[in-house]
Write a protein that holds these residues in place. Structure first.
Motif, PDB file in Angstrom:
ATOM      1  N   LYS A   2       1.069  -1.286   0.019  1.00 12.55           N
ATOM      2  CA  LYS A   2      -0.067  -0.073  -0.117  1.00 12.55           C
ATOM      3  C   LYS A   2       0.829   1.451   0.002  1.00 12.55           C
ATOM      4  O   LYS A   2       0.452   2.214  -0.579  1.00 12.55           O
ATOM      5  CB  LYS A   2      -0.932  -0.121   1.202  1.00 12.55           C
ATOM      6  N   LYS A   3       2.043   0.967   0.654  1.00 11.91           N
ATOM      7  CA  LYS A   3       2.982   2.343   0.635  1.00 11.91           C
ATOM      8  C   LYS A   3       3.679   2.718  -0.699  1.00 11.91           C
ATOM      9  O   LYS A   3       3.629   3.892  -1.213  1.00 11.91           O
ATOM     10  CB  LYS A   3       3.927   2.170   1.727  1.00 11.91           C
ATOM     11  N   LEU A   4       3.947   1.501  -1.493  1.00 13.92           N
ATOM     12  CA  LEU A   4       4.249   1.738  -2.760  1.00 13.92           C
ATOM     13  C   LEU A   4       3.416   2.223  -3.568  1.00 13.92           C
ATOM     14  O   LEU A   4       3.785   3.164  -4.375  1.00 13.92           O
ATOM     15  CB  LEU A   4       4.747   0.363  -3.226  1.00 13.92           C
ATOM     16  N   LEU A   6       0.758   4.297  -2.720  1.00 20.09           N
ATOM     17  CA  LEU A   6       0.734   5.673  -2.431  1.00 20.09           C
ATOM     18  C   LEU A   6       1.812   6.704  -2.809  1.00 20.09           C
ATOM     19  O   LEU A   6       1.672   7.778  -3.488  1.00 20.09           O
ATOM     20  CB  LEU A   6       0.457   5.725  -0.844  1.00 20.09           C
ATOM     21  N   VAL A   7       3.095   6.174  -2.713  1.00 17.28           N
ATOM     22  CA  VAL A   7       4.195   6.924  -3.247  1.00 17.28           C
ATOM     23  C   VAL A   7       3.866   7.036  -4.741  1.00 17.28           C
ATOM     24  O   VAL A   7       4.193   8.049  -5.288  1.00 17.28           O
ATOM     25  CB  VAL A   7       5.432   6.147  -2.863  1.00 17.28           C
TER      26      VAL A   7
END
Length: 42
Positions: A2-4, A6-7
């Motif tokens: 999910k962080k990837l 978002l980035v």
């Protein structure tokens, strides 16, 4: 994961903002060139 995502979305958003700023600047340059007074010929 999910962080990837978002980035990647933030980077994509930044890219589109950058392109819009560049397009606005180019349009402003065209308007400035078109509306500048023409210097008198000697």
């Amino acid at each position: 994961m999910k962080k990837l995502l978002l980035v990647a979305l933030v980077a994509l958003g930044g890219f589109f903002v950058y392109r819009q700023v560049q397009a606005d600047r180019a349009e402003q340059d065209l308007w400035t060139e078109a509306t500048d007074p023409v210097p008198a010929s000697r």
